[in-house]
Design a protein around this motif. Sequence first.
Motif, PDB file in Angstrom:
ATOM      1  N   LEU A  30      38.804  27.908  32.549  1.00 46.75           N
ATOM      2  CA  LEU A  30      37.107  28.916  32.885  1.00 46.75           C
ATOM      3  C   LEU A  30      37.805  30.016  34.122  1.00 46.75           C
ATOM      4  O   LEU A  30      37.984  29.598  35.649  1.00 46.75           O
ATOM      5  CB  LEU A  30      36.408  27.936  33.544  1.00 46.75           C
ATOM      6  CG  LEU A  30      34.663  28.783  33.875  1.00 46.75           C
ATOM      7  CD1 LEU A  30      33.683  29.532  32.333  1.00 46.75           C
ATOM      8  CD2 LEU A  30      33.513  28.051  34.445  1.00 46.75           C
ATOM      9  N   ILE A  31      37.889  30.955  33.289  1.00 46.09           N
ATOM     10  CA  ILE A  31      38.191  32.329  34.250  1.00 46.09           C
ATOM     11  C   ILE A  31      36.836  33.339  34.271  1.00 46.09           C
ATOM     12  O   ILE A  31      36.502  33.675  32.985  1.00 46.09           O
ATOM     13  CB  ILE A  31      39.079  33.262  32.547  1.00 46.09           C
ATOM     14  CG1 ILE A  31      40.247  32.399  31.930  1.00 46.09           C
ATOM     15  CG2 ILE A  31      39.630  34.517  33.809  1.00 46.09           C
ATOM     16  CD1 ILE A  31      40.983  32.871  31.711  1.00 46.09           C
ATOM     17  N   LEU A 111      39.141  26.713  37.494  1.00 45.04           N
ATOM     18  CA  LEU A 111      38.727  27.737  37.205  1.00 45.04           C
ATOM     19  C   LEU A 111      39.815  28.317  37.809  1.00 45.04           C
ATOM     20  O   LEU A 111      40.378  28.021  38.753  1.00 45.04           O
ATOM     21  CB  LEU A 111      37.910  27.952  38.777  1.00 45.04           C
ATOM     22  CG  LEU A 111      36.896  29.029  39.311  1.00 45.04           C
ATOM     23  CD1 LEU A 111      36.203  29.443  37.711  1.00 45.04           C
ATOM     24  CD2 LEU A 111      36.208  28.206  40.198  1.00 45.04           C
ATOM     25  N   ILE A 112      40.251  30.195  37.158  1.00 47.62           N
ATOM     26  CA  ILE A 112      40.467  31.525  37.454  1.00 47.62           C
ATOM     27  C   ILE A 112      39.769  32.311  37.623  1.00 47.62           C
ATOM     28  O   ILE A 112      39.320  32.556  36.950  1.00 47.62           O
ATOM     29  CB  ILE A 112      41.803  31.264  36.426  1.00 47.62           C
ATOM     30  CG1 ILE A 112      42.416  30.074  36.226  1.00 47.62           C
ATOM     31  CG2 ILE A 112      42.574  32.390  36.109  1.00 47.62           C
ATOM     32  CD1 ILE A 112      43.365  30.653  34.636  1.00 47.62           C
ATOM     33  N   ASN A 113      40.291  32.900  39.653  1.00 51.41           N
ATOM     34  CA  ASN A 113      39.602  33.940  39.659  1.00 51.41           C
ATOM     35  C   ASN A 113      40.443  34.993  38.772  1.00 51.41           C
ATOM     36  O   ASN A 113      41.433  35.614  39.433  1.00 51.41           O
ATOM     37  CB  ASN A 113      39.422  34.127  41.050  1.00 51.41           C
ATOM     38  CG  ASN A 113      38.635  35.820  41.235  1.00 51.41           C
ATOM     39  OD1 ASN A 113      39.175  35.786  42.502  1.00 51.41           O
ATOM     40  ND2 ASN A 113      38.393  35.968  40.696  1.00 51.41           N
ATOM     41  N   TYR A 133      45.968  38.740  32.005  1.00 50.35           N
ATOM     42  CA  TYR A 133      45.239  38.583  32.768  1.00 50.35           C
ATOM     43  C   TYR A 133      45.400  38.719  34.217  1.00 50.35           C
ATOM     44  O   TYR A 133      46.735  38.799  34.641  1.00 50.35           O
ATOM     45  CB  TYR A 133      44.214  37.216  32.551  1.00 50.35           C
ATOM     46  CG  TYR A 133      45.084  36.257  33.406  1.00 50.35           C
ATOM     47  CD1 TYR A 133      44.563  36.052  34.858  1.00 50.35           C
ATOM     48  CD2 TYR A 133      45.530  35.077  32.557  1.00 50.35           C
ATOM     49  CE1 TYR A 133      45.174  34.447  35.589  1.00 50.35           C
ATOM     50  CE2 TYR A 133      46.165  34.013  32.817  1.00 50.35           C
ATOM     51  CZ  TYR A 133      46.346  33.792  34.347  1.00 50.35           C
ATOM     52  OH  TYR A 133      46.183  32.936  35.108  1.00 50.35           O
ATOM     53  N   ALA A 134      44.735  39.876  35.594  1.00 53.85           N
ATOM     54  CA  ALA A 134      45.123  39.610  36.099  1.00 53.85           C
ATOM     55  C   ALA A 134      44.461  38.737  37.604  1.00 53.85           C
ATOM     56  O   ALA A 134      43.436  38.211  37.831  1.00 53.85           O
ATOM     57  CB  ALA A 134      44.682  41.026  36.651  1.00 53.85           C
ATOM     58  N   ASN A 138      44.962  36.281  45.776  1.00 52.98           N
ATOM     59  CA  ASN A 138      45.333  36.293  46.131  1.00 52.98           C
ATOM     60  C   ASN A 138      44.827  37.073  46.926  1.00 52.98           C
ATOM     61  O   ASN A 138      44.347  37.839  48.313  1.00 52.98           O
ATOM     62  CB  ASN A 138      47.242  36.758  46.266  1.00 52.98           C
ATOM     63  CG  ASN A 138      46.861  38.111  45.357  1.00 52.98           C
ATOM     64  OD1 ASN A 138      45.487  38.148  44.859  1.00 52.98           O
ATOM     65  ND2 ASN A 138      47.799  38.600  45.067  1.00 52.98           N
ATOM     66  N   GLY A 139      43.327  37.575  46.825  1.00 54.77           N
ATOM     67  CA  GLY A 139      42.237  38.437  47.734  1.00 54.77           C
ATOM     68  C   GLY A 139      42.327  39.722  46.359  1.00 54.77           C
ATOM     69  O   GLY A 139      41.891  40.787  47.256  1.00 54.77           O
TER      70      GLY A 139
END
Length: 406
Positions: A30-31, A111-113, A133-134, A138-139
């Motif tokens: 889930l991106i 979950l992928i941010n 994707y990026a 790491n914020g």
Amino acid sequence: MVLRVAVVGSGPAGSSAAETLAKAGIETYLIERKLDNAKPCGGAIPLCMVSEFDLPPEIIDRRVRQMKMISPSNVEVDIKLEKQEEYIGMCRREVLDGFLRNRAAKCGAKLINGTVHKLEIPSNNTNPYTLHYADHSNGSLEGVAKTLQVDMVIGADGANSRVAKAIDAGDYNYAIAFQERIRLPEDKMAFYENLAEMYVGNDVSPDFYAWVFPKYDHVAVGTGTMKVNKAIIKDLQAGIRARAAKKLAGGKIIKVEAHPIPEHPRPRRVVGRVALVGDAAGYVTKSSGEGIYFAAKSGRMCAETIVEISNNGARIPSEDELKLYLKRWDKKYGLTYKVLDILQNVFYRSDATREAFVEMCADLDVQRLTFDSYLYKTVVPANPLVQLKITAKTIGSLLRGNALAP
């Protein structure tokens, strides 16, 4: 398990799809680009969604049991739900979306941010799709460039869907919604305790309606119009602010938001092993502008179809098999979209037709039929006499407002 599925976007559509897939044991990613995203939205959900999607009471800010329909000439019609247990739920999207996303993750979705920049389409029916994707874990805003290979993709990434562009899903007409969140003095907020307002008129929208919806500690005040009128959206917002001025006196704007609303389904919603759901597919209804329930429902129905045709992830479905989701969706909701499209074309044409629309809303039979179809998403046919009465009242209202004149 053989099957790997990437769900792009974690709004109600994406999170509902990811939860269903993960529960079936399918490898699910889930991106989501922005985990604290607060999508501009009226935030109304029907009663059936609360039970159907097991929504806890704490994520519902208000339980609206009264509505005011306000005509161009400021004629007000009060609409009240008859049954004590019935209500329209009012949510903040950041709260609702966060709950659904976290639940999907607890069920096993990874979950992928991240922000998906490109979807690489395979040259045959068996090779994987590659998502570029990026990763923002790491914020950083830029993120770290990564790739992910999967067998199927569900595009739940909104009206400006990159997944839809990648599969050449075709375009659609869209509306622009503009909304201000306004914190009111206590006495003014008390007025909206369990009340929502809808305003119609050329001054607030030439083809839609404007609203004042209560939230946890503020109201959402907004309007919508088709993209051809987007240059005047701020004038229309000034129109609703003027119409509701006395009730909003002393209020402080805490947020200004705008977003596109699709006006009809995309020409292609399944291409190869990629399916679109929610706003990415164009599942917002005409007339009411409702999208949250239909987004969540489409995500769940798409995922349920994938679980079924893949034998719980044991095999990779084909495009033809995936299109079973579309057949089921169109059969269940196609008529709803057509009816609401007709209603918008009939009643939002002029201020005369809008006056007729508000007059018609005063009828208790009309109210009951409308609320039954909205709250429960099932159209219960009225008995022939009631149906005849509603038809006669509709025609009478239109005639009185000279709405049928050329």
